[in-house]
Design an enzyme around this catalytic site. Structure first.
Site, PDB file in Angstrom:
ATOM      1  N   LYS A 115      44.451  48.290  21.453  1.00 16.10           N
ATOM      2  CA  LYS A 115      44.600  47.435  22.449  1.00 16.10           C
ATOM      3  C   LYS A 115      44.227  45.976  21.770  1.00 16.10           C
ATOM      4  O   LYS A 115      43.132  45.964  21.106  1.00 16.10           O
ATOM      5  CB  LYS A 115      43.526  47.731  23.587  1.00 16.10           C
ATOM      6  CG  LYS A 115      43.669  48.909  24.279  1.00 16.10           C
ATOM      7  CD  LYS A 115      42.693  49.372  25.188  1.00 16.10           C
ATOM      8  CE  LYS A 115      41.409  49.690  24.603  1.00 16.10           C
ATOM      9  NZ  LYS A 115      40.209  50.394  25.512  1.00 16.10           N
ATOM     10  N   THR A 128      36.613  40.616  33.502  1.00 14.76           N
ATOM     11  CA  THR A 128      37.048  41.852  32.734  1.00 14.76           C
ATOM     12  C   THR A 128      36.278  42.830  32.254  1.00 14.76           C
ATOM     13  O   THR A 128      36.386  43.636  31.450  1.00 14.76           O
ATOM     14  CB  THR A 128      37.787  41.098  31.345  1.00 14.76           C
ATOM     15  OG1 THR A 128      36.639  40.365  30.737  1.00 14.76           O
ATOM     16  CG2 THR A 128      38.565  40.095  31.709  1.00 14.76           C
ATOM     17  N   GLY A 156      34.975  46.364  32.359  1.00 12.73           N
ATOM     18  CA  GLY A 156      35.549  47.554  32.664  1.00 12.73           C
ATOM     19  C   GLY A 156      37.036  47.871  32.192  1.00 12.73           C
ATOM     20  O   GLY A 156      37.569  48.637  33.035  1.00 12.73           O
ATOM     21  N   THR A 157      37.941  46.803  32.035  1.00  8.29           N
ATOM     22  CA  THR A 157      39.080  46.766  31.469  1.00  8.29           C
ATOM     23  C   THR A 157      39.526  47.907  30.789  1.00  8.29           C
ATOM     24  O   THR A 157      40.631  48.597  31.114  1.00  8.29           O
ATOM     25  CB  THR A 157      39.681  45.593  30.861  1.00  8.29           C
ATOM     26  OG1 THR A 157      38.809  45.198  29.841  1.00  8.29           O
ATOM     27  CG2 THR A 157      39.653  44.409  31.825  1.00  8.29           C
ATOM     28  N   GLY A 158      38.822  48.535  29.731  1.00  8.39           N
ATOM     29  CA  GLY A 158      39.271  49.305  28.869  1.00  8.39           C
ATOM     30  C   GLY A 158      39.061  50.917  29.505  1.00  8.39           C
ATOM     31  O   GLY A 158      40.223  51.681  29.610  1.00  8.39           O
ATOM     32  N   CYS A 159      38.076  50.946  30.517  1.00  8.86           N
ATOM     33  CA  CYS A 159      38.009  51.980  31.378  1.00  8.86           C
ATOM     34  C   CYS A 159      39.303  52.323  32.500  1.00  8.86           C
ATOM     35  O   CYS A 159      39.805  53.357  32.760  1.00  8.86           O
ATOM     36  CB  CYS A 159      36.700  52.132  32.007  1.00  8.86           C
ATOM     37  SG  CYS A 159      35.122  51.933  31.105  1.00  8.86           S
TER      38      CYS A 159
END
Length: 259
Positions: free
Chosen positions: A175, A206, A208-211
């Site tokens: 990412k 943003t 929690g975007t990875g989760c």
């Protein structure tokens, strides 16, 4: 009609923006049934991280037994594992039950800088859990830690994604949100790289975007999409969520999970 199911194995976030809560919100927004095994209870919100208490590895195993012996998941998303014992427990149960469509988000450090994975668990993550996954989704700082190299720009991302993929024997989605330019991600699968280009959205919300992204990929796999299709639909979902600009808190704000 049998509804597709996704299991998330991760820590909790009382503010609802990341972790188990974000995963379940994403799964339900995709019209699937979400289940969870909680590895840690955290105290965090959109502005910072204030502490964590680990759930015992024995209890994590019991949660996984409860899910797999009743409602077998069509996909599994793995997030925060906290320590080596928990990582071993999760790996053992997923191997025992022959879990499918595993998406592993190697959560190591929170967005506010708190360490979420003990150093002793990293090696086990690489040697045991990552090879079991269908996709591993590190961000740039996580990949730098895994490989011990600095990643600056697209050429470095291509080298890093290929190196990690060959090392663990599975696909990698590197990412690019931490890069200085756009938010393009690189999928390296079966010896080939594919870029998913996206312009950076001017939005501080943003958390929690990875989760959310990894959970959305798991949803795609659960309904039978291939890896590239799952990543593309997850990227579109996340972009729509960030573009919505929901702002609930005094800090960076949680995502709107159903754009």
């Amino acid at each position: 009609m049998k509804i597709k199911t996704v299991l998330t194995v991760a820590g909790s976030d009382p503010s609802g923006g990341a972790g188990i809560q974000a995963d379940l919100a994403t799964i339900f927004a995709h019209g699937l049934f979400g289940m969870s095994a909680i590895t840690a209870v955290t105290a965090q919100n959109t502005a910072g991280f204030f502490g964590t208490e680990k759930v015992s590895a024995d209890m994590v195993e019991k949660q996984l037994d409860a899910v797999f012996t009743d409602i077998f998941p069509d996909a599994v998303k793995i997030g925060m594992l906290a320590d080596r014992r928990t990582a071993e427990a999760v790996a053992g149960k997923l191997e025992f039950y022959k879990a499918k469509n595993i998406v592993l988000d190697p959560v190591m450090v929170s967005s506010s800088g708190a360490q979420l994975l003990e150093d002793g668990a990293v090696q086990l993550l690489v040697e045991k859990l990552m090879p079991m996954a269908r996709l591993v989704t590190p961000n740039i700082p996580e990949c730098e830690r895994l490989l011990g190299m600095k990643i600056i720009g697209r050429e470095d991302m291509e080298k890093a994604a290929e190196t990690l993929s060959r090392r663990i024997g599975t696909a990698v989605l590197l990412k690019g949100g931490h890069s200085s330019g756009d938010c393009s991600d690189l999928l390296f699968e079966n010896g080939r790289g594919k870029w998913f280009d996206e312009k950076r959205i001017d939005n501080p919300n943003t958390h929690g975007t990875g989760c959310t992204l990894s959970s959305a990929v798991a949803c795609g796999l659960a309904v039978g999409k291939d890896l590239s299709e799952s990543v593309l639909s997850a990227k579109k979902y996340l972009t729509a969520a960030v573009s919505a600009g929901l702002d609930l808190g005094k800090g960076s704000g949680p995502l709107l999970h159903q754009p």
